[in-house]
Design a protein around this motif. Structure first.
Motif, PDB file in Angstrom:
ATOM      1  N   VAL B 160      30.269  57.835  78.532  1.00 54.29           N
ATOM      2  CA  VAL B 160      31.234  58.893  79.035  1.00 54.29           C
ATOM      3  C   VAL B 160      32.651  58.393  78.882  1.00 54.29           C
ATOM      4  CG1 VAL B 160      32.076  60.100  81.061  1.00 54.29           C
ATOM      5  CG2 VAL B 160      29.642  59.447  81.092  1.00 54.29           C
ATOM      6  N   VAL B 161      33.378  59.043  78.325  1.00 53.24           N
ATOM      7  CA  VAL B 161      34.807  58.886  78.288  1.00 53.24           C
ATOM      8  C   VAL B 161      35.722  59.734  79.095  1.00 53.24           C
ATOM      9  CG1 VAL B 161      34.995  57.549  76.140  1.00 53.24           C
ATOM     10  CG2 VAL B 161      35.494  59.892  75.983  1.00 53.24           C
ATOM     11  N   ALA B 162      36.801  59.320  79.756  1.00 51.11           N
ATOM     12  CA  ALA B 162      37.560  60.151  80.482  1.00 51.11           C
ATOM     13  C   ALA B 162      38.989  60.230  80.250  1.00 51.11           C
ATOM     14  CB  ALA B 162      37.296  59.734  82.100  1.00 51.11           C
ATOM     15  N   LEU B 163      39.662  61.300  80.523  1.00 53.23           N
ATOM     16  CA  LEU B 163      41.217  61.429  80.230  1.00 53.23           C
ATOM     17  C   LEU B 163      41.828  61.553  81.495  1.00 53.23           C
ATOM     18  CD1 LEU B 163      39.823  62.905  77.419  1.00 53.23           C
ATOM     19  CD2 LEU B 163      42.326  63.542  76.931  1.00 53.23           C
ATOM     20  N   ARG B 164      42.873  60.877  81.867  1.00 54.43           N
ATOM     21  CA  ARG B 164      43.636  60.933  82.924  1.00 54.43           C
ATOM     22  C   ARG B 164      44.962  62.010  82.783  1.00 54.43           C
ATOM     23  NH1 ARG B 164      43.121  55.271  86.043  1.00 54.43           N
ATOM     24  NH2 ARG B 164      44.074  56.830  87.608  1.00 54.43           N
ATOM     25  N   TYR B 210      39.493  57.804  70.772  1.00 54.17           N
ATOM     26  CA  TYR B 210      38.192  57.442  71.253  1.00 54.17           C
ATOM     27  C   TYR B 210      37.183  57.683  70.185  1.00 54.17           C
ATOM     28  CZ  TYR B 210      39.508  57.685  76.253  1.00 54.17           C
ATOM     29  OH  TYR B 210      40.247  57.566  77.459  1.00 54.17           O
ATOM     30  N   LEU B 211      37.253  58.783  69.409  1.00 54.26           N
ATOM     31  CA  LEU B 211      36.216  59.179  68.605  1.00 54.26           C
ATOM     32  C   LEU B 211      36.194  58.095  67.246  1.00 54.26           C
ATOM     33  CD1 LEU B 211      36.628  62.913  68.343  1.00 54.26           C
ATOM     34  CD2 LEU B 211      34.786  61.678  69.203  1.00 54.26           C
ATOM     35  N   THR B 212      37.453  57.531  67.189  1.00 51.19           N
ATOM     36  CA  THR B 212      37.315  56.402  66.108  1.00 51.19           C
ATOM     37  C   THR B 212      36.709  55.167  66.516  1.00 51.19           C
ATOM     38  OG1 THR B 212      39.564  57.280  65.306  1.00 51.19           O
ATOM     39  CG2 THR B 212      38.898  55.025  64.668  1.00 51.19           C
ATOM     40  N   ARG B 213      36.861  55.000  67.860  1.00 47.25           N
ATOM     41  CA  ARG B 213      36.479  53.679  68.500  1.00 47.25           C
ATOM     42  C   ARG B 213      35.050  53.633  69.019  1.00 47.25           C
ATOM     43  NH1 ARG B 213      39.665  52.102  73.998  1.00 47.25           N
ATOM     44  NH2 ARG B 213      38.272  50.476  74.747  1.00 47.25           N
ATOM     45  N   PHE B 214      34.656  54.912  69.232  1.00 46.36           N
ATOM     46  CA  PHE B 214      33.203  54.781  70.012  1.00 46.36           C
ATOM     47  C   PHE B 214      32.329  55.776  69.045  1.00 46.36           C
ATOM     48  CE2 PHE B 214      35.865  54.480  73.701  1.00 46.36           C
ATOM     49  CZ  PHE B 214      35.967  53.144  73.866  1.00 46.36           C
ATOM     50  N   LYS B 215      31.080  55.255  68.526  1.00 38.93           N
ATOM     51  CA  LYS B 215      30.196  55.849  67.646  1.00 38.93           C
ATOM     52  C   LYS B 215      29.248  56.634  68.401  1.00 38.93           C
ATOM     53  CE  LYS B 215      32.385  53.848  64.272  1.00 38.93           C
ATOM     54  NZ  LYS B 215      33.893  54.440  64.674  1.00 38.93           N
ATOM     55  N   GLN B 216      29.162  56.514  69.564  1.00 38.89           N
ATOM     56  CA  GLN B 216      28.299  57.406  70.377  1.00 38.89           C
ATOM     57  C   GLN B 216      28.986  57.765  71.723  1.00 38.89           C
ATOM     58  OE1 GLN B 216      25.321  58.952  69.436  1.00 38.89           O
ATOM     59  NE2 GLN B 216      25.248  59.853  71.656  1.00 38.89           N
ATOM     60  N   ILE B 217      29.359  58.897  71.900  1.00 40.95           N
ATOM     61  CA  ILE B 217      29.737  59.688  73.107  1.00 40.95           C
ATOM     62  C   ILE B 217      29.118  60.845  73.664  1.00 40.95           C
ATOM     63  CG2 ILE B 217      31.848  60.669  74.106  1.00 40.95           C
ATOM     64  CD1 ILE B 217      33.577  59.123  72.291  1.00 40.95           C
ATOM     65  N   ASP B 218      28.682  60.727  74.862  1.00 41.07           N
ATOM     66  CA  ASP B 218      27.591  62.030  75.287  1.00 41.07           C
ATOM     67  C   ASP B 218      28.467  62.817  76.146  1.00 41.07           C
ATOM     68  OD1 ASP B 218      25.095  60.824  74.319  1.00 41.07           O
ATOM     69  OD2 ASP B 218      25.526  59.016  75.639  1.00 41.07           O
ATOM     70  N   ALA B 219      29.436  62.517  76.648  1.00 36.77           N
ATOM     71  CA  ALA B 219      30.235  63.264  77.635  1.00 36.77           C
ATOM     72  C   ALA B 219      31.710  62.902  77.534  1.00 36.77           C
ATOM     73  CB  ALA B 219      29.443  63.382  78.940  1.00 36.77           C
ATOM     74  N   ILE B 235      37.397  67.083  68.653  1.00 38.75           N
ATOM     75  CA  ILE B 235      36.092  66.665  68.173  1.00 38.75           C
ATOM     76  C   ILE B 235      35.723  67.707  66.596  1.00 38.75           C
ATOM     77  CG2 ILE B 235      33.623  67.317  68.911  1.00 38.75           C
ATOM     78  CD1 ILE B 235      34.719  66.952  71.799  1.00 38.75           C
ATOM     79  N   ALA B 236      36.250  68.817  66.822  1.00 43.15           N
ATOM     80  CA  ALA B 236      36.218  69.787  65.699  1.00 43.15           C
ATOM     81  C   ALA B 236      36.674  69.049  64.539  1.00 43.15           C
ATOM     82  CB  ALA B 236      36.673  71.021  65.839  1.00 43.15           C
ATOM     83  N   GLN B 237      37.633  68.493  64.489  1.00 40.56           N
ATOM     84  CA  GLN B 237      38.389  67.702  63.134  1.00 40.56           C
ATOM     85  C   GLN B 237      37.492  66.788  62.644  1.00 40.56           C
ATOM     86  OE1 GLN B 237      41.274  65.209  63.814  1.00 40.56           O
ATOM     87  NE2 GLN B 237      42.174  65.385  61.592  1.00 40.56           N
ATOM     88  N   ALA B 238      36.942  65.780  63.795  1.00 45.91           N
ATOM     89  CA  ALA B 238      36.304  64.639  63.490  1.00 45.91           C
ATOM     90  C   ALA B 238      34.520  64.938  62.990  1.00 45.91           C
ATOM     91  CB  ALA B 238      36.115  63.513  64.324  1.00 45.91           C
ATOM     92  N   LYS B 239      34.586  66.481  63.223  1.00 42.74           N
ATOM     93  CA  LYS B 239      33.052  66.967  63.078  1.00 42.74           C
ATOM     94  C   LYS B 239      32.050  66.049  63.515  1.00 42.74           C
ATOM     95  CE  LYS B 239      34.374  68.952  58.520  1.00 42.74           C
ATOM     96  NZ  LYS B 239      35.614  68.375  58.350  1.00 42.74           N
ATOM     97  N   ARG B 240      32.159  65.846  64.713  1.00 43.06           N
ATOM     98  CA  ARG B 240      31.137  65.040  65.607  1.00 43.06           C
ATOM     99  C   ARG B 240      30.329  65.826  66.543  1.00 43.06           C
ATOM    100  NH1 ARG B 240      32.816  59.414  66.677  1.00 43.06           N
ATOM    101  NH2 ARG B 240      31.682  59.573  68.586  1.00 43.06           N
ATOM    102  N   ASP B 241      29.090  65.557  66.448  1.00 44.17           N
ATOM    103  CA  ASP B 241      28.200  66.507  67.148  1.00 44.17           C
ATOM    104  C   ASP B 241      27.370  65.631  68.174  1.00 44.17           C
ATOM    105  OD1 ASP B 241      26.558  64.927  65.435  1.00 44.17           O
ATOM    106  OD2 ASP B 241      25.926  66.832  64.285  1.00 44.17           O
ATOM    107  N   ASP B 242      27.735  64.450  68.541  1.00 44.13           N
ATOM    108  CA  ASP B 242      27.025  63.549  69.474  1.00 44.13           C
ATOM    109  C   ASP B 242      27.533  63.906  70.908  1.00 44.13           C
ATOM    110  OD1 ASP B 242      29.188  60.708  69.666  1.00 44.13           O
ATOM    111  OD2 ASP B 242      29.298  62.588  68.343  1.00 44.13           O
TER     112      ASP B 242
END
Lengths: 344, 321
Positions: B160-164, B210-219, B235-242
């Protein structure tokens, strides 16, 4: 080896070098003076790579450069205003209001004209026209109205943002979905592996560099910043030159905004918050004197990239407490300024 | 809005004149002042909308009620407005949404010292003797509910990653509540939590990194519906579906609509923290004062999980938020 973010593939590199060549005065001291931000940027990139190997990837470099494009394009215009001895505090609010106006226009024109593509193109043109008009208003108030630029633009900073908030009812103005999809490539698409905003940023920077260093107008801008009285005696049309600097900046804000709108497809009262400070910081970090008279577009471009690289590195690591992010940025800015303290 | 401010100015003048000419009547009437931050971001836009909505509804309903709304851009300006409400508008009841807890404590205490009944909304004062009543959203639940939802949806395992938001006590409260829940699931890893200032653009940048740094993010806990917009774009820009879950917060209308229509499988739920609590606070205060009653010392407007089943109760298409 970290790829240097400020030099994506060959063409821009050549362009940046050309711009730099055109700016480099024959005296080597001048050259050294412009190297401060470059040294700072190289050191930062090395630090970033050591902290996280993901930093030195093409994707990350493109992310950072694309992000920088908005502030960078505005900073190029800001460079002219500051060199001429002026300042514009309203660019963030102006960008927000232009973004909001363009969104409202496209939402209305899409269905009304029956041609969504036409509506989007007209919206993009509207962004530049509005920017030029706002810049013209600033220039006229400052020169013909003889009000300090700081005051005029402090006033419009509040006016522009308040009108956006009013149009958005305190919420957000959002592009309709299909129009948004049509417009999206302007931000998200790439040409030859380089995102569109980066191309535009490079082109704006080159044109800026040419105007500043290769035209009579550019010399007038510097002359006015050095000594307005002397420029007047030398028969320079000071008012016209000054008005044009604000119009140029307005056009730059318009261009930045038309690239910005497709990113999130919405404008809200927090859009463009503090962009003015980031743009001014980029110009000053890049070696332009806040009191005007001399400056460099290359330095400004490097300054803008440097500022985004700092926050990018902070996002890619977690060794430093998040509470200290602003402090790190502050230290870096001061160190870079120290590296290039030139003529005083 | 402009006609509204003009009307506001007129009513303020009229009330002042009225109050001066009819001191005898002023005692039975409730002259209520509302002091809120200006609409600087969508949530505050919502606060402004609901405050004005309350004025419209309640003044129609009660002949003896007069509501004056003031919006301020910062803490010092709010303090000045409180003074004006007290001395010029001569309010006898106040609903205040303080910019900052500490800075506004004294100005609010002065209004209370002049005999006005004071209800504080959302951010408590540092000295509770300066207020009669406190109405607030539930920040603990705001952090706890998303954490519970994410743990449950991921089956107790994932990244999980969080934004504050902005570094404030309110943000800390939410983050602490979020962390407290995750402690119970050792297989859920909170990779990082960075500030994105409740701002879409900043959320976009932080998520890109975050997306650059972590290869697997679930939430991703975006912690705000505005920020969730930026998160989704990145997320859409990075085309990530994880990423299986994006959880916002506050119940903005677009987000609630998305949940209602089931448009995006990553957005299955939200947590309510509606700006509508300002409406409730004004209504409760006004109606209690008209009867000459008091409010309970603390009223918590609960934050609840919004899912497809109950989304329509939280959908206010006319609100800017």
């Amino acid at each position: 080896m970290p790829p240097e973010p400020q030099t994506p593939p060959p063409q821009p590199e050549a362009a940046a070098a050309a711009a730099h060549r055109s700016e480099a005065k024959p005296r080597w001291t001048e050259r050294l003076h412009g190297l401060g931000p470059v040294i700072g940027l190289v050191l930062l990139c090395i630090a970033g790579t050591l902290l996280n190997s993901d930093f030195a990837t093409v994707d990350n470099a493109m992310n950072v450069l694309t992000r920088t494009a908005f502030i960078g394009i505005i900073a190029v215009g800001m460079c002219f205003v500051i060199i001429s001895g002026g300042i514009d505090l309203s660019v963030g609010s102006m960008a927000a209001l232009i973004a909001g106006s363009v969104i409202m226009f496209i939402n209305w024109a899409g269905p009304a004209s029956g041609s969504p593509l036409m509506a989007v193109m007209m919206g993009a043109v509207l962004a530049v026209v509005l920017g030029a008009l706002f810049g013209l208003a600033h220039g006229l108030l400052i020169t013909k109205g003889r009000i300090e630029p700081f005051i005029v633009t402090l006033g419009t900073l509040g006016i522009f943002r308040a009108y956006l908030t009013y149009f958005a009812d305190g919420g957000a103005l959002t592009l309709d979905n299909e129009l948004s999809d049509l417009y999206a490539p302007v931000y998200y698409a790439s040409l030859a592996g380089i995102p569109v905003p980066v191309w535009v940023f490079v082109i704006v920077a080159i044109i800026g560099g040419v105007i500043l260093n290769r035209t009579a107008y550019g010399r007038y801008v510097q002359a006015i910043g050095s000594n307005e009285q002397v420029a007047r005696y030398a028969a320079v049309d000071v008012d016209r030159v000054k008005i044009l600097t604000y119009v140029l900046l307005g056009v730059c804000v318009g261009i930045a905004t038309l690239l910005y709108v497709p990113r999130l497809g919405s404008a809200s009262p927090t859009t463009g918050l503090l962009w003015e400070l980031e743009a001014i910081a980029a110009v000053i970090v890049g070696g332009t004197a806040l009191k005007g008279g001399a400056g460099s577009i290359t330095g400004t471009v490097v300054g803008a990239i440097l500022l985004s690289v700092i926050s990018n590195i902070l996002n890619l690591t977690s060794i430093i407490s998040v509470y200290l992010n602003a402090a790190v940025q502050g230290f870096v800015i001061i160190v870079v300024a120290f590296l290039q303290r030139g003529r005083r | 809005m402009t006609t509204f401010t003009r009307r506001l100015a007129l009513t303020a003048v009229a009330t002042a004149a009225f109050a001066a000419s009819l001191p005898a009547l002023a005692a039975e009437r409730v002259n209520l002042g509302v002091s809120i931050p200006a609409a600087t971001h969508s949530f505050m836009g919502g606060i402004n909308y609901w405050a004005n909505q309350a004025k419209k509804d309640l003044e129609k309903e009660h002949k003896d009620l007069k509501i004056t709304i003031k919006t301020a851009a910062n803490a010092p300006e709010q303090a000045n407005q409180l003074q004006d409400l007290s001395t010029v508008t001569k309010i006898n009841a106040l609903v205040v949404f303080p910019f900052e807890s500490a800075a506004l404590t004294k100005p609010v205490a002065q209004v209370k010292a002049k005999g006005a009944y004071v209800t504080v909304v959302d951010r408590g004062l540092t000295d509770t003797s300066a207020q009669d009543a406190y109405v607030a959203g539930d920040n603990t639940a705001f952090g706890k509910i998303p954490a519970e939802y994410i743990v449950k949806q991921l089956g107790g395992k994932g990244n999980v990653v969080a934004l504050r938001g902005i570094a404030t006590t309110l943000d800390n409260e939410r983050m602490d509540a979020f962390n407290a829940v995750l402690k119970g699931s050792p297989d859920i890893k909170l990779l990082d939590a960075k500030y994105a200032n409740w701002n879409r653009d900043d959320a976009f940048k932080v998520t890109q990194d975050y997306l650059t740094r972590f290869k697997q993010i679930d939430a991703i806990w975006a912690a705000d519906d505005d920020m969730a917009v930026g998160v989704l774009k990145a997320i859409a820009q990075a085309k990530r579906d994880d990423i299986k879950i994006v959880f916002g917060g506050a119940g903005a209308k677009d987000m609630v609509k998305t949940i209602m229509d089931g448009k995006d499988k990553r957005i299955g739920a939200d947590v309510s923290y509606s700006p509508k609590f300002i409406y409730d606070a004004i209504k409760l205060t006004a109606e209690a004062r008209l009867k000459g009653e008091k409010l309970p010392a603390t009223t918590i407007i609960p934050s609840v999980l919004i899912t497809k089943e109950n989304a329509k109760d939280f959908y206010h298409p006319n609100s800017p938020f």
